[in-house]
Scaffold this active site. Structure first.
Site, PDB file in Angstrom:
ATOM      1  N   SER A 197       0.836  -1.204   0.000  1.00 50.35           N
ATOM      2  CA  SER A 197       0.000   0.000   0.000  1.00 50.35           C
ATOM      3  C   SER A 197       0.868   1.250   0.000  1.00 50.35           C
ATOM      4  O   SER A 197       0.352   2.358  -0.035  1.00 50.35           O
ATOM      5  CB  SER A 197      -0.937   0.005   1.215  1.00 50.35           C
ATOM      6  OG  SER A 197      -0.193  -0.101   2.413  1.00 50.35           O
TER       7      SER A 197
ATOM      8  N   ASN B 120      -2.371  -1.959  13.233  1.00 51.75           N
ATOM      9  CA  ASN B 120      -3.820  -1.739  13.202  1.00 51.75           C
ATOM     10  C   ASN B 120      -4.220  -0.455  13.923  1.00 51.75           C
ATOM     11  O   ASN B 120      -5.031   0.325  13.409  1.00 51.75           O
ATOM     12  CB  ASN B 120      -4.553  -2.935  13.814  1.00 51.75           C
ATOM     13  CG  ASN B 120      -4.352  -4.206  12.994  1.00 51.75           C
ATOM     14  OD1 ASN B 120      -3.773  -4.157  11.902  1.00 51.75           O
ATOM     15  ND2 ASN B 120      -4.823  -5.338  13.510  1.00 51.75           N
TER      16      ASN B 120
ATOM     17  N   THR C 196     -38.862  26.687 -12.066  1.00 52.68           N
ATOM     18  CA  THR C 196     -39.231  25.374 -11.520  1.00 52.68           C
ATOM     19  C   THR C 196     -39.516  24.511 -12.749  1.00 52.68           C
ATOM     20  O   THR C 196     -39.997  25.040 -13.765  1.00 52.68           O
ATOM     21  CB  THR C 196     -40.487  25.434 -10.617  1.00 52.68           C
ATOM     22  OG1 THR C 196     -41.598  25.854 -11.403  1.00 52.68           O
ATOM     23  CG2 THR C 196     -40.304  26.401  -9.453  1.00 52.68           C
ATOM     24  N   HIS C 197     -39.203  23.246 -12.660  1.00 54.18           N
ATOM     25  CA  HIS C 197     -39.366  22.336 -13.824  1.00 54.18           C
ATOM     26  C   HIS C 197     -38.613  22.852 -15.042  1.00 54.18           C
ATOM     27  O   HIS C 197     -38.993  22.569 -16.176  1.00 54.18           O
ATOM     28  CB  HIS C 197     -40.844  22.150 -14.193  1.00 54.18           C
ATOM     29  CG  HIS C 197     -41.735  21.857 -13.031  1.00 54.18           C
ATOM     30  ND1 HIS C 197     -42.054  20.584 -12.619  1.00 54.18           N
ATOM     31  CD2 HIS C 197     -42.354  22.701 -12.161  1.00 54.18           C
ATOM     32  CE1 HIS C 197     -42.844  20.642 -11.563  1.00 54.18           C
ATOM     33  NE2 HIS C 197     -43.030  21.916 -11.258  1.00 54.18           N
TER      34      HIS C 197
ATOM     35  N   SER D 291     -13.249  24.336 -29.565  1.00 57.93           N
ATOM     36  CA  SER D 291     -13.439  23.065 -30.257  1.00 57.93           C
ATOM     37  C   SER D 291     -12.343  22.909 -31.297  1.00 57.93           C
ATOM     38  O   SER D 291     -11.922  23.885 -31.914  1.00 57.93           O
ATOM     39  CB  SER D 291     -14.815  23.048 -30.929  1.00 57.93           C
ATOM     40  OG  SER D 291     -14.828  22.113 -31.988  1.00 57.93           O
TER      41      SER D 291
ATOM     42  N   LYS E 237     -16.799  27.800 -31.093  1.00 54.99           N
ATOM     43  CA  LYS E 237     -17.227  27.241 -29.811  1.00 54.99           C
ATOM     44  C   LYS E 237     -16.452  27.791 -28.616  1.00 54.99           C
ATOM     45  O   LYS E 237     -15.269  28.055 -28.683  1.00 54.99           O
ATOM     46  CB  LYS E 237     -17.060  25.712 -29.812  1.00 54.99           C
ATOM     47  CG  LYS E 237     -18.035  24.971 -30.688  1.00 54.99           C
ATOM     48  CD  LYS E 237     -19.496  25.126 -30.265  1.00 54.99           C
ATOM     49  CE  LYS E 237     -19.837  24.416 -28.975  1.00 54.99           C
ATOM     50  NZ  LYS E 237     -19.803  22.956 -29.129  1.00 54.99           N
TER      51      LYS E 237
ATOM     52  N   ASN F 132     -16.618  26.301 -24.859  1.00 51.01           N
ATOM     53  CA  ASN F 132     -17.288  25.264 -24.066  1.00 51.01           C
ATOM     54  C   ASN F 132     -17.013  25.416 -22.562  1.00 51.01           C
ATOM     55  O   ASN F 132     -15.884  25.715 -22.168  1.00 51.01           O
ATOM     56  CB  ASN F 132     -16.824  23.883 -24.533  1.00 51.01           C
ATOM     57  CG  ASN F 132     -17.221  23.610 -25.969  1.00 51.01           C
ATOM     58  OD1 ASN F 132     -18.294  24.032 -26.413  1.00 51.01           O
ATOM     59  ND2 ASN F 132     -16.358  22.935 -26.706  1.00 51.01           N
TER      60      ASN F 132
ATOM     61  N   GLU G 128     -18.356  21.387 -16.626  1.00 49.34           N
ATOM     62  CA  GLU G 128     -18.742  20.020 -17.031  1.00 49.34           C
ATOM     63  C   GLU G 128     -17.898  18.977 -16.292  1.00 49.34           C
ATOM     64  O   GLU G 128     -18.397  17.938 -15.866  1.00 49.34           O
ATOM     65  CB  GLU G 128     -18.571  19.848 -18.538  1.00 49.34           C
ATOM     66  CG  GLU G 128     -19.570  20.654 -19.341  1.00 49.34           C
ATOM     67  CD  GLU G 128     -19.228  20.615 -20.823  1.00 49.34           C
ATOM     68  OE1 GLU G 128     -19.975  19.989 -21.572  1.00 49.34           O
ATOM     69  OE2 GLU G 128     -18.217  21.197 -21.228  1.00 49.34           O
TER      70      GLU G 128
ATOM     71  N   TYR H 218     -10.031  -6.030  12.602  1.00 49.32           N
ATOM     72  CA  TYR H 218      -9.285  -5.661  11.400  1.00 49.32           C
ATOM     73  C   TYR H 218      -9.271  -6.811  10.394  1.00 49.32           C
ATOM     74  O   TYR H 218      -9.051  -7.959  10.761  1.00 49.32           O
ATOM     75  CB  TYR H 218      -7.837  -5.259  11.755  1.00 49.32           C
ATOM     76  CG  TYR H 218      -7.034  -4.864  10.519  1.00 49.32           C
ATOM     77  CD1 TYR H 218      -7.086  -3.560  10.045  1.00 49.32           C
ATOM     78  CD2 TYR H 218      -6.282  -5.801   9.816  1.00 49.32           C
ATOM     79  CE1 TYR H 218      -6.384  -3.194   8.900  1.00 49.32           C
ATOM     80  CE2 TYR H 218      -5.579  -5.445   8.675  1.00 49.32           C
ATOM     81  CZ  TYR H 218      -5.634  -4.145   8.217  1.00 49.32           C
ATOM     82  OH  TYR H 218      -4.957  -3.782   7.089  1.00 49.32           O
TER      83      TYR H 218
ATOM     84  N   GLN I  85      -7.329  -2.177   4.078  1.00 50.29           N
ATOM     85  CA  GLN I  85      -6.246  -1.411   3.449  1.00 50.29           C
ATOM     86  C   GLN I  85      -6.773  -0.634   2.235  1.00 50.29           C
ATOM     87  O   GLN I  85      -6.211   0.381   1.854  1.00 50.29           O
ATOM     88  CB  GLN I  85      -5.119  -2.370   3.022  1.00 50.29           C
ATOM     89  CG  GLN I  85      -3.943  -1.684   2.366  1.00 50.29           C
ATOM     90  CD  GLN I  85      -2.725  -2.592   2.314  1.00 50.29           C
ATOM     91  OE1 GLN I  85      -2.112  -2.889   3.340  1.00 50.29           O
ATOM     92  NE2 GLN I  85      -2.382  -3.056   1.137  1.00 50.29           N
TER      93      GLN I  85
ATOM     94  N   LYS J 298      -8.134   3.579   1.902  1.00 47.08           N
ATOM     95  CA  LYS J 298      -7.463   4.864   1.712  1.00 47.08           C
ATOM     96  C   LYS J 298      -7.621   5.481   0.320  1.00 47.08           C
ATOM     97  O   LYS J 298      -7.918   6.678   0.224  1.00 47.08           O
ATOM     98  CB  LYS J 298      -5.989   4.746   2.101  1.00 47.08           C
ATOM     99  CG  LYS J 298      -5.814   4.742   3.629  1.00 47.08           C
ATOM    100  CD  LYS J 298      -4.444   4.352   4.102  1.00 47.08           C
ATOM    101  CE  LYS J 298      -4.201   2.871   4.123  1.00 47.08           C
ATOM    102  NZ  LYS J 298      -5.124   2.082   4.967  1.00 47.08           N
TER     103      LYS J 298
HETATM  104  N1  ARG Z   1      -1.223  -1.178   5.398  1.00 48.05           N
HETATM  105  C1  ARG Z   1      -2.183  -1.664   6.333  1.00 48.05           C
HETATM  106  C2  ARG Z   1      -3.521  -0.952   6.110  1.00 48.05           C
HETATM  107  O1  ARG Z   1      -3.499   0.082   5.530  1.00 48.05           O
HETATM  108  C3  ARG Z   1      -1.722  -1.411   7.734  1.00 48.05           C
HETATM  109  C4  ARG Z   1      -2.302  -2.350   8.707  1.00 48.05           C
HETATM  110  C5  ARG Z   1      -1.764  -3.707   8.498  1.00 48.05           C
HETATM  111  N2  ARG Z   1      -2.263  -4.603   9.478  1.00 48.05           N
HETATM  112  C6  ARG Z   1      -2.173  -5.930   9.337  1.00 48.05           C
HETATM  113  N3  ARG Z   1      -2.690  -6.659  10.273  1.00 48.05           N
HETATM  114  N4  ARG Z   1      -1.624  -6.468   8.283  1.00 48.05           N
HETATM  115  O2  ARG Z   1      -4.548  -1.432   6.502  1.00 48.05           O
END
Ligand code: ARG
Length: 472
Positions: A35, A121, A166-167, A294, A300, A302, A307, A334, A339, A342
Site C-alpha cells: 500500500s 492496526n 421550476t421544472h 473546439s 465554440k 465550451n 462540465e 481488522y 487497506q 485509503k
Molecule cells: N497497510 C495496512 C492498512 O493500511 C496497515 C495495517 C496492516 N495490518 C495488518 N494486520 N496487516 O490497513
C-alpha cells in the site's frame, strides 16, 4: 524474495513479521499486498504518531530518555528526506509504517523498541485520524474561498433580475444574487458537515494494539494529548473499545459522504452555469481561462471546467459507495480488506479540493449579460402570481383569484398579447375586483420590493444576507 527482508539492528535479515515463515511472499503477493504506493502520503502523520508513541514509552519508563531522543531525531531526519523527495520507498516493505520503521531501525538501534505496545492496526487508524483532521481544515479553507467568490458575484448582481425556474420553466422573477446565495447556504451546510467529520476524527485509537490492547503499562491519555486528540478544554479524547477502534471506518464514510454532498452541490451549481452560459439562456459569460474551444468548430466556447466538476461529482459518490460496500460484511475486527479504505478518501479529498478551487477561480471571472437577463425576465406572465396576490388583497378568495388570473392568461394567449397589454375593456368583465390599476403589478422592482420577509428575494433581504456572509 530477499528484498522483503530488512536488516535488523543485530545485522540479521528478517521481515518484521517474518519470524515464523520459511519462505518470503510471492512476487504477486507483494504486488497485491503493498500500500506504500498510496499510503506514503501519510508519512508526516505516521512520524508524528511514532514520535508521540516514543514520548509516551519514555514517560512510562519503557524507553530511556536517550532512546526517545534518538528515535525522535531519526524520525525528524526521515521526515526531511520524505519532504525533499529523497526518501527511498520500497514496495517490498508493504506500507508507509514498515518503510519508516525499517529505515529508522537501520539507523537508530533503539527504534527496535518503537513498536512496543503498538500494532499497525492502531497505528494506521491513528495516522488516518490525523490525516482527516488536516484534510478537513484544508477543505474548510477551500469552501470559505468558494463562499467568498460567490458572495462577491452576488454583490455584483443584486440589481440583475432573472427568471427563477421550476421544472426548468420560467416561474417568478428573482435577483441573480438571490439565486447565487442559495448555493452559499448549501456550502455553509457543507462547512458544518466537514467540521462534524473533524470532531468525529478527533479521538485517539492508539493503545488499542492489534485488537486487545497490551499488558504493558502504557498511558493512552498521554499519547492522545501529545497528538492533539483533545476536547475544547484540552482533555484527551481516546477510543473506548479496542476492537471497535481498530475496525471502525465510520470517519472514512462520513468524510466521503461530506465530500459527495459537496460534489452534488457543485454539480448543481455547474449545471446552472452551463445552462446560463448557453446561447439559449445567455445570462452569463464565463471567463476564457476556464473554457475551451473546439478542435473543429471555431466559434465554440465550451464550459469544460463546470462540465468536469459535474462529472467528478459522480466519482465522489462512487467513493462513498465503495467504502460502504467494503465495510458492510466484515467480521470484527481488522481485516486486510480495510487497506483498500485509503484510495477512495484520498481521491475524494483531492478531487473535492480541486473542484472547489476551480469553482472559486471561475466565479470571480463570471460576468452577467444585463441585456439578455432583462430580455428573459421581460415576460409579464412571470408576475401572474402577483396578480393573484393583488386580488387576494382585495378580499378575493385565493382559489377564485387563481382561476381569474388563469382566465386572463387564456385571454392573452387568445389575443396573442402580453398579459400587461390586455385592453381593460376585456379585462374588467372577468372580475369586478380587477381595477384599472391592476397593471401596476407588472413592475419588477415593485415585485421584488414586496418580498422583504425572511428568506425572500427582496433587495433588502438579499443585501442583508450578503452582509451576513461577509461578516463571517
Ligand atoms: N497497510 C495496512 C492498512 O493500511 C496497515 C495495517 C496492516 N495490518 C495488518 N494486520 N496487516 O490497513
Amino acid at each position: 524474495m530477499e528484498n522483503v527482508y530488512a536488516i535488523m539492528a543485530n545485522g540479521q535479515k528478517q521481515a518484521t513479521w517474518g519470524g515464523r515463515f520459511s519462505e518470503g511472499p510471492a512476487e504477486l503477493m507483494l504486488h497485491i499486498g503493498e500500500s506504500v504506493s498510496f499510503d506514503q502520503r501519510l508519512a508526516s502523520f505516521d512520524i508524528q504518531g511514532s514520535q508521540a508513541q516514543a514520548a509516551m514509552l519514555a514517560h512510562v519508563g519503557i524507553l530511556t530518555v536517550e532512546e526517545r531522543d534518538a528515535i525522535h531525531a531519526g524520525l525528524d531526519a526521515i521526515l526531511a528526506e520524505v519532504e525533499a523527495g529523497q526518501f527511498e520507498w520500497d514496495q517490498a516493505l508493504e506500507d508507509v509504517h514498515m518503510n519508516i520503521e525499517q529505515t529508522l531501525t537501520q539507523r537508530v538501534p533503539a527504534a527496535a523498541k518503537l513498536h512496543t505496545a503498538r500494532s499497525r492496526n492502531d497505528q494506521v487508524a491513528t495516522d488516518m485520524r490525523l490525516w482527516f483532521k488536516d484534510a478537513c481544515l484544508q477543505l474548510d479553507a477551500s469552501l470559505v474561498a468558494v463562499i467568498a467568490a460567490m458572495v462577491d458575484l452576488a454583490d455584483r448582481t443584486q440589481a440583475v433580475i432573472i427568471p427563477g425556474y421550476t421544472h426548468l420553466q420560467r416561474a417568478q422573477p428573482v435577483s441573480m444574487a438571490h439565486h447565487l446565495l442559495a448555493y452559499v447556504e448549501m456550502l455553509d451546510r457543507d462547512r458544518k458537515r466537514i467540521s462534524e467529520v473533524l470532531d468525529e476524527a478527533n479521538v485517539c485509537p492508539l493503545g488499542s494494539g492489534a485488537i486487545a490492547g497490551t499488558t504493558l503499562p502504557i498511558d493512552r491519555e498521554f499519547v492522545a494529548q501529545e497528538l492533539g486528540f483533545v476536547d475544547a478544554e484540552g482533555n484527551p479524547r481516546v477510543t473506548q473499545n479496542s476492537m471497535d477502534a481498530v475496525s471502525d471506518r465510520d470517519t472514512f464514510i462520513s468524510f466521503a459522504s461530506a465530500c459527495a454532498t459537496i460534489g452534488v452541490h457543485l454539480s448543481r451549481l455547474s449545471e446552472d452555469f452551463i445552462l446560463w452560459s448557453s446561447a439559449e439562456f445567455g445570462f452569463v459569460r464565463l471567463p476564457d481561462a476556464f473554457t475551451t474551444g473546439s478542435s473543429l468548430m471555431p466559434q465554440k466556447k465550451n464550459p469544460d471546467a463546470f462540465e468536469l466538476i459535474r462529472g467528478k461529482s459522480a466519482r465522489l459518490s462512487g467513493n462513498l459507495q465503495m467504502l460502504l460496500t467494503m465495510v458492510k460484511g466484515l467480521p470484527l475486527t481488522y481485516n486486510r480488506d480495510l487497506q483498500e479504505d485509503k484510495p477512495p478518501v484520498f481521491d475524494s479529498f483531492d478531487q473535492t479540493q480541486l473542484m472547489l478551487d476551480c469553482v472559486a477561480a471561475c466565479l470571480s471571472g463570471v460576468e452577467a449579460d444585463l441585456a439578455r437577463c432583462a430580455e428573459a425576465v421581460a415576460d409579464p406572465a412571470l408576475l401572474a402570481t402577483d396578480v393573484v396576490d393583488y386580488l387576494v388583497e382585495r378580499n378575493v378568495p385565493f382559489r377564485e383569484a387563481h382561476h381569474v388570473v388563469g382566465a386572463l392568461v387564456g385571454l392573452s394567449e387568445k389575443l396573442d398579447m402580453p398579459l400587461n397589454a390586455l385592453p381593460y375593456d376585456q379585462v374588467a368583465p372577468i372580475h369586478p375586483q380587477l381595477g384599472e390599476d391592476w397593471t401596476m403589478v407588472f413592475d419588477l422592482q415593485r415585485a421584488l420590493e414586496a418580498r422583504e420577509r425572511t428568506g425572500m428575494p427582496g433587495p433588502k433581504q438579499v443585501a442583508a444576507r450578503i452582509a451576513h456572509w461577509r461578516a463571517q
